[in-house]
Write an enzyme that holds these catalytic residues in place. Structure first.
Site, PDB file in Angstrom:
ATOM      1  N   ASP A   1       0.847  -1.201   0.000  1.00  0.00           N
ATOM      2  CA  ASP A   1       0.000   0.000   0.000  1.00  0.00           C
ATOM      3  C   ASP A   1       0.882   1.252   0.000  1.00  0.00           C
ATOM      4  O   ASP A   1       0.650   2.178   0.781  1.00  0.00           O
ATOM      5  CB  ASP A   1      -0.947  -0.024   1.201  1.00  0.00           C
ATOM      6  CG  ASP A   1      -2.124   0.941   1.027  1.00  0.00           C
ATOM      7  OD1 ASP A   1      -2.395   1.356  -0.126  1.00  0.00           O
ATOM      8  OD2 ASP A   1      -2.755   1.282   2.043  1.00  0.00           O
TER       9      ASP A   1
ATOM     10  N   LYS B   1       2.073   4.685  -0.994  1.00  0.00           N
ATOM     11  CA  LYS B   1       1.469   5.906  -1.553  1.00  0.00           C
ATOM     12  C   LYS B   1       1.908   7.066  -0.662  1.00  0.00           C
ATOM     13  O   LYS B   1       2.312   6.849   0.493  1.00  0.00           O
ATOM     14  CB  LYS B   1      -0.063   5.792  -1.590  1.00  0.00           C
ATOM     15  CG  LYS B   1      -0.694   5.474  -0.253  1.00  0.00           C
ATOM     16  CD  LYS B   1      -2.196   5.382  -0.360  1.00  0.00           C
ATOM     17  CE  LYS B   1      -2.804   4.950   0.962  1.00  0.00           C
ATOM     18  NZ  LYS B   1      -4.259   4.869   0.931  1.00  0.00           N
TER      19      LYS B   1
ATOM     20  N   ASN C   1       1.085   7.294   3.017  1.00  0.00           N
ATOM     21  CA  ASN C   1       1.718   6.367   3.970  1.00  0.00           C
ATOM     22  C   ASN C   1       3.215   6.601   4.087  1.00  0.00           C
ATOM     23  O   ASN C   1       3.941   5.769   4.620  1.00  0.00           O
ATOM     24  CB  ASN C   1       1.478   4.914   3.522  1.00  0.00           C
ATOM     25  CG  ASN C   1       0.047   4.491   3.766  1.00  0.00           C
ATOM     26  OD1 ASN C   1      -0.634   5.101   4.591  1.00  0.00           O
ATOM     27  ND2 ASN C   1      -0.419   3.480   3.055  1.00  0.00           N
TER      28      ASN C   1
ATOM     29  N   ASP D   1       2.752   2.572   7.995  1.00  0.00           N
ATOM     30  CA  ASP D   1       1.517   1.846   7.684  1.00  0.00           C
ATOM     31  C   ASP D   1       1.748   0.525   6.951  1.00  0.00           C
ATOM     32  O   ASP D   1       1.464   0.399   5.755  1.00  0.00           O
ATOM     33  CB  ASP D   1       0.562   2.743   6.890  1.00  0.00           C
ATOM     34  CG  ASP D   1      -0.879   2.279   7.051  1.00  0.00           C
ATOM     35  OD1 ASP D   1      -1.072   1.194   7.645  1.00  0.00           O
ATOM     36  OD2 ASP D   1      -1.798   2.982   6.608  1.00  0.00           O
TER      37      ASP D   1
ATOM     38  N   THR E   1      -4.453   0.718  -2.928  1.00  0.00           N
ATOM     39  CA  THR E   1      -5.265   1.894  -3.187  1.00  0.00           C
ATOM     40  C   THR E   1      -5.372   2.041  -4.703  1.00  0.00           C
ATOM     41  O   THR E   1      -4.343   2.016  -5.379  1.00  0.00           O
ATOM     42  CB  THR E   1      -4.580   3.125  -2.547  1.00  0.00           C
ATOM     43  OG1 THR E   1      -4.416   2.853  -1.151  1.00  0.00           O
ATOM     44  CG2 THR E   1      -5.378   4.388  -2.735  1.00  0.00           C
TER      45      THR E   1
HETATM   46  P1  ATP Z   1      -5.387   3.400   8.395  1.00  0.00           P
HETATM   47  O1  ATP Z   1      -5.676   2.906   9.775  1.00  0.00           O
HETATM   48  O2  ATP Z   1      -6.614   3.550   7.589  1.00  0.00           O
HETATM   49  O3  ATP Z   1      -4.300   2.637   7.704  1.00  0.00           O
HETATM   50  P2  ATP Z   1      -3.567   5.612   8.786  1.00  0.00           P
HETATM   51  O4  ATP Z   1      -2.452   4.958   8.109  1.00  0.00           O
HETATM   52  O5  ATP Z   1      -3.775   7.051   8.473  1.00  0.00           O
HETATM   53  O6  ATP Z   1      -4.945   4.912   8.517  1.00  0.00           O
HETATM   54  P3  ATP Z   1      -2.249   5.424  11.324  1.00  0.00           P
HETATM   55  O7  ATP Z   1      -1.069   4.657  10.881  1.00  0.00           O
HETATM   56  O8  ATP Z   1      -2.960   4.969  12.538  1.00  0.00           O
HETATM   57  O9  ATP Z   1      -3.420   5.414  10.335  1.00  0.00           O
HETATM   58  O10 ATP Z   1      -1.815   6.943  11.446  1.00  0.00           O
HETATM   59  C1  ATP Z   1      -2.712   8.008  11.611  1.00  0.00           C
HETATM   60  C2  ATP Z   1      -1.983   9.328  11.390  1.00  0.00           C
HETATM   61  O11 ATP Z   1      -1.092   9.564  12.485  1.00  0.00           O
HETATM   62  C3  ATP Z   1      -1.098   9.340  10.145  1.00  0.00           C
HETATM   63  O12 ATP Z   1      -1.794   9.785   9.043  1.00  0.00           O
HETATM   64  C4  ATP Z   1       0.033  10.281  10.532  1.00  0.00           C
HETATM   65  O13 ATP Z   1      -0.284  11.603  10.179  1.00  0.00           O
HETATM   66  C5  ATP Z   1       0.106  10.166  12.049  1.00  0.00           C
HETATM   67  N1  ATP Z   1       1.245   9.304  12.411  1.00  0.00           N
HETATM   68  C6  ATP Z   1       1.300   7.951  12.350  1.00  0.00           C
HETATM   69  N2  ATP Z   1       2.488   7.490  12.772  1.00  0.00           N
HETATM   70  C7  ATP Z   1       3.221   8.586  13.109  1.00  0.00           C
HETATM   71  C8  ATP Z   1       4.555   8.771  13.616  1.00  0.00           C
HETATM   72  N3  ATP Z   1       5.359   7.734  13.870  1.00  0.00           N
HETATM   73  N4  ATP Z   1       4.963  10.046  13.844  1.00  0.00           N
HETATM   74  C9  ATP Z   1       4.150  11.092  13.587  1.00  0.00           C
HETATM   75  N5  ATP Z   1       2.898  10.987  13.116  1.00  0.00           N
HETATM   76  C10 ATP Z   1       2.426   9.753  12.869  1.00  0.00           C
END
Ligand code: ATP
Length: 270
Positions: free
Chosen positions: A121, A123, A126, A139, A161
């Site tokens: 995934d 993109k 991520n 992600d 995606t």
């Molecule tokens: P999904 O659950 O649908 O895959 P996602 O990838 O957006 O969604 P998360 O990986 O839970 O979900 O992350 C949510 C948001 O938190 C991200 O879009 C990012 O902006 C922020 N984030 C995630 N990991 C970090 C990190 N290590 N440091 C800073 N911000 C982060």
């Protein structure tokens, strides 16, 4: 635990501070009940095992995992600069910064593949940027490991995606995860240099038709070398698509490239 950084489907990500060192971390708080209800516990466990397996300077580092009866806390390095998506949605990038990001993405993807991990995934949403403007891939919720290969040696789960997914993944006849990731890297490189997607259409079926034929047009500002590389990445036949070692020999790619030192832990069970 401090402010909310972002929210995914099953989790909220907060800023946090390590009390002894004062270092910033990101804490992903996962609600076990919700995950169980949706039958997604496998996906969460996979994401954690994969992140432990691939320790690379361009992959978000997982530091610790803790759990209570109701929640899982995944402590990660805090990545300050936001998503690559945010940067590219402000406009296309010049060739040098696009090359730097692409080199770091390929370097991380190469390392993941060497550990048997396929992201599936990739993109700009991520991909995060740290305070030094370096790539951190995140992600791994949809990633696959060697144990997910069927007897034919291929992956069969349709995921990803639409705008970034390889044609062979859409065809549901099995695919090689590394080649599918390379296609997504091709779409990402196009997006970085163009500021828009190579395959776009208001009608999703028409968009898929374009993906199946690799029907795209490079804008006039693309250099001939970047065009040549993109035309080798976005090749419909996965067997004819450029491989990572071959990408790393392309003159456009190698300009200023130094391979980072990476290490990985043996796979631990969560
Ligand atoms: P999904 O659950 O649908 O895959 P996602 O990838 O957006 O969604 P998360 O990986 O839970 O979900 O992350 C949510 C948001 O938190 C991200 O879009 C990012 O902006 C922020 N984030 C995630 N990991 C970090 C990190 N290590 N440091 C800073 N911000 C982060």
């Amino acid at each position: 635990m401090g402010r909310l950084l972002g929210q995914g489907t099953f989790a909220k990500v907060y800023h946090g501070k390590q009390l002894n060192s004062g270092d910033s971390v990101a804490i992903k708080v996962i609600n076990k009940d919700r995950v169980r209800k949706e039958g997604m516990m496998d996906q969460i466990q996979r994401e954690i095992s994969v992140m432990r397996l691939v320790r690379h300077p361009n992959v978000v580092e997982i530091k610790e995992v803790m759990a209570t009866k109701t929640k899982i806390f995944v402590i990660m390095e805090y990545v300050k600069g936001g998503e690559l998506f945010r940067k590219v949605s402000k406009g296309r990038l010049k060739e040098d910064p696009a090359r730097k990001y692409f080199q770091q993405i390929i370097s991380a993807v190469d390392f993941c593949h060497s550990r048997g991990v396929f992201h599936r995934d990739l993109k700009p949403e991520n991909i995060l940027l740290d305070e030094n403007d370096n790539i951190k891939i995140s992600d791994f919720g949809l990633s696959a490991l060697p144990q997910h290969l069927r007897n034919d040696g291929l992956l069969h789960t349709q995921c990803g995606t639409p705008a970034y997914v390889a044609p062979e993944v859409l065809r549901s006849k099995g695919y090689d995860g590394s080649k599918a990731d390379i296609w997504s890297c091709g779409v990402i490189l196009f997006v970085l240099l163009a500021g828009f997607l190579p395959f776009r259409d208001e009608n999703i079926m028409d968009m898929y038709r374009k993906v199946f034929r690799a029907e795209f047009e490079c804008p006039p500002w693309f250099s001939s070398e970047s065009k040549r590389l993109i035309s080798k990445l976005l090749v419909v036949d996965p067997c004819k698509r450029i491989t990572v070692p071959a990408i790393m020999r392309v003159p456009w790619f190698v300009k200023g490239f130094t391979r980072p030192v990476a290490f990985s832990l043996d796979q631990e069970k969560f």
